[in-house]
Design an enzyme around this catalytic site. Structure first.
Site, PDB file in Angstrom:
ATOM      1  N   HIS A  32       0.863  -1.186   0.000  1.00  0.00           N
ATOM      2  CA  HIS A  32       0.000   0.000   0.000  1.00  0.00           C
ATOM      3  C   HIS A  32       0.901   1.237   0.000  1.00  0.00           C
ATOM      4  O   HIS A  32       2.026   1.203   0.491  1.00  0.00           O
ATOM      5  CB  HIS A  32      -0.856  -0.045   1.270  1.00  0.00           C
ATOM      6  CG  HIS A  32      -1.947   0.971   1.340  1.00  0.00           C
ATOM      7  ND1 HIS A  32      -1.710   2.282   1.701  1.00  0.00           N
ATOM      8  CD2 HIS A  32      -3.290   0.878   1.139  1.00  0.00           C
ATOM      9  CE1 HIS A  32      -2.852   2.946   1.706  1.00  0.00           C
ATOM     10  NE2 HIS A  32      -3.827   2.120   1.366  1.00  0.00           N
ATOM     11  N   ASP A  44       3.023  -4.493   8.068  1.00  0.00           N
ATOM     12  CA  ASP A  44       1.751  -3.799   7.850  1.00  0.00           C
ATOM     13  C   ASP A  44       0.643  -4.832   8.005  1.00  0.00           C
ATOM     14  O   ASP A  44       0.413  -5.647   7.121  1.00  0.00           O
ATOM     15  CB  ASP A  44       1.753  -3.173   6.451  1.00  0.00           C
ATOM     16  CG  ASP A  44       0.411  -2.552   6.073  1.00  0.00           C
ATOM     17  OD1 ASP A  44      -0.558  -2.663   6.857  1.00  0.00           O
ATOM     18  OD2 ASP A  44       0.322  -1.964   4.980  1.00  0.00           O
ATOM     19  N   GLN A  79      -4.512  -5.518   6.789  1.00  0.00           N
ATOM     20  CA  GLN A  79      -5.427  -6.465   6.152  1.00  0.00           C
ATOM     21  C   GLN A  79      -5.373  -7.857   6.768  1.00  0.00           C
ATOM     22  O   GLN A  79      -6.111  -8.743   6.333  1.00  0.00           O
ATOM     23  CB  GLN A  79      -5.110  -6.563   4.651  1.00  0.00           C
ATOM     24  CG  GLN A  79      -5.298  -5.281   3.883  1.00  0.00           C
ATOM     25  CD  GLN A  79      -6.751  -4.844   3.783  1.00  0.00           C
ATOM     26  OE1 GLN A  79      -7.671  -5.632   4.002  1.00  0.00           O
ATOM     27  NE2 GLN A  79      -6.982  -3.582   3.455  1.00  0.00           N
ATOM     28  N   LYS A 128     -10.858  -1.264  10.098  1.00  0.00           N
ATOM     29  CA  LYS A 128     -10.961  -2.444   9.251  1.00  0.00           C
ATOM     30  C   LYS A 128     -11.345  -3.687  10.049  1.00  0.00           C
ATOM     31  O   LYS A 128     -11.523  -4.763   9.480  1.00  0.00           O
ATOM     32  CB  LYS A 128      -9.638  -2.681   8.516  1.00  0.00           C
ATOM     33  CG  LYS A 128      -9.270  -1.563   7.539  1.00  0.00           C
ATOM     34  CD  LYS A 128      -7.986  -1.871   6.808  1.00  0.00           C
ATOM     35  CE  LYS A 128      -7.506  -0.682   5.982  1.00  0.00           C
ATOM     36  NZ  LYS A 128      -8.356  -0.400   4.830  1.00  0.00           N
ATOM     37  N   CYS A 171      -4.736   2.432  -3.786  1.00  0.00           N
ATOM     38  CA  CYS A 171      -3.521   2.958  -3.137  1.00  0.00           C
ATOM     39  C   CYS A 171      -2.347   2.012  -3.352  1.00  0.00           C
ATOM     40  O   CYS A 171      -1.551   1.765  -2.437  1.00  0.00           O
ATOM     41  CB  CYS A 171      -3.747   3.209  -1.649  1.00  0.00           C
ATOM     42  SG  CYS A 171      -4.963   4.489  -1.306  1.00  0.00           S
TER      43      CYS A 171
END
Length: 406
Positions: free
Chosen positions: A121, A198, A201, A224, A361
């Site tokens: 991202h 990261d 997700q 999220k 993104c």
């Protein structure tokens, strides 16, 4: 709690959009919020609203207990060793930027390497571009395989003795690729590099254990994972955080302030300058309670079943291009032949079906895929196979409509 019982906890799903029952397939962008989270945030503003850590009055005590109680929930949720390792931020983007600017700019020099992947991202690309520009370090990319995965052979070839930082997405927001993050961390540590993950997700969809992963930093966002927007978490190993300087200065994060010098509070508060996102943190705590009641293993299993079902349905769809590996997290990114993804998303929206369209993104990844944009359907604990059937039916109508147009 079965999926129908879960859906009943989400008020927003019980509505029509453009005359059709809402089918929400955009949870990778932001998830919907269960009534428990909405009520917890509402309760804070109705009954407990006050600043934290500062007041000795009853409301201040309640607010502080709620805020710090949420930190304890996060610690347990990701299995951090201490609440000192849990820093509240505005989200994944802010968390990554804190590491890039506080750790990266201080510890990197010319000749050092920062290793990332083309599937990142923008939030995990641009901060490292800026750090490389400032420090003279080199930004390197682990190449992708044809199916959008990475190989450990390429990982070992890319990470060298000069590598000081590896920053990698756990799950791709475009491809659904689940990276072998623990193995990457092991390789990086053998070369003396630190690793930032990261987890935007992955955290909502699978059980995260930062001690088992042995990552040095881990970032994720509440919005999220059924929590409020505007709040997230940076996990960092205590020893690393103690040796890092804050990048935001002001109230709350100070210990002593004189006319010409100041000192900082202990962890984690030295990284939380200003009035924090109190209601957001409390809402995140409620979201964690909700997810743990259902069980992250159950959520992961449910989403993988949906992804497998969606791939089966869409692979049979004539004129459909699907991106990413066979084994993936709960999303499918695709393009419909001769129809721009924005048109696909607009046509689906007219049928009450919400999907994402654009570059997500991830412009470098779009160029790797040789497209300018894609459509994406992403699934969560409240989605059903019937939702996917409606998506396929909506795509059939979309293709028929644009076929008649052209």
């Amino acid at each position: 709690m079965n999926v129908n019982e879960i859906r009943e906890q989400f008020p927003i799903l019980n509505q029509e959009v453009n005359g059709h029952p809402l089918v929400y397939l955009d949870s990778a962008a932001t998830s919907q919020k269960p009534i428990q989270v909405i009520e917890k945030v509402n309760e804070y503003y109705r009954l407990h609203n006050s600043n934290v850590h500062r007041g000795v009055h009853t409301l201040g005590t309640r607010a502080t207990e709620g805020y710090e109680g949420a930190r304890e929930k996060v610690k347990n949720f990701i299995n951090a060793k201490s609440t000192k390792e849990v820093i509240f931020t505005r989200g994944t983007t802010t968390a990554i930027n804190k590491v890039a600017h506080s750790y990266g700019r201080t510890n990197l020099k010319e000749g050092d390497e920062i290793v990332i992947t083309p599937m990142e991202h923008h939030s995990n690309i641009i901060p490292w571009q800026q750090v490389a520009r400032t420090t003279g370090a080199t930004l390197k990319y682990i190449p992708l395989q044809e199916d959008g995965t990475i190989s450990m052979e390429d990982v070992k070839a890319t990470i060298t003795e000069n590598t000081k930082i590896v920053a990698m997405v756990h799950v791709s927001n475009v491809l659904g690729t689940i990276n072998p993050i623990k193995e990457v961390i092991d390789v990086a540590h053998k070369h003396g590099a630190i690793v930032l993950v990261d987890g935007a997700q992955s955290t909502p969809h699978m059980k995260i254990d930062v001690q088992e992963l042995n990552c040095d930093f881990f970032a994720f966002s509440a919005h999220k994972m059924c929590g409020p927007s505007g709040v997230g978490v940076l996990y960092g190993k205590q020893k690393l955080l103690e040796n890092m300087e804050p990048v935001e200065f002001g109230g709350e994060m100070i210990d002593f302030v004189d006319l010409h010098e100041s000192t900082w509070k202990e962890l984690p508060w030295k990284f939380e300058g200003g009035t924090p996102i109190i209601a957001g943190a409390i809402g995140l705590g409620a979201a964690i309670d909700f997810l743990e009641e259902i069980g992250l293993d159950n959520i992961e299993k449910h989403e993988k079943e949906l992804a497998h079902y969606a791939l089966q349905k869409l692979n049979d769809f004539n004129g459909m291009k699907i991106y990413g590996p066979k084994e993936r997290a709960g999303l499918v990114t695709f393009n419909l032949e001769d129809v721009h993804p924005h048109d696909v998303a607009t046509a689906l929206d007219s049928q009450g079906i919400a999907v994402r369209a654009g570059h997500h993104c991830a412009q470098p990844l779009m160029r790797w895929l040789d497209v300018t944009a894609t459509a994406r359907a992403s699934f969560y604990l409240y989605n059903t196979k019937e939702d996917i059937d409606k998506l396929v039916e909506g795509l059939e109508k979309t293709k028929e409509f644009f076929g008649d147009v052209f």
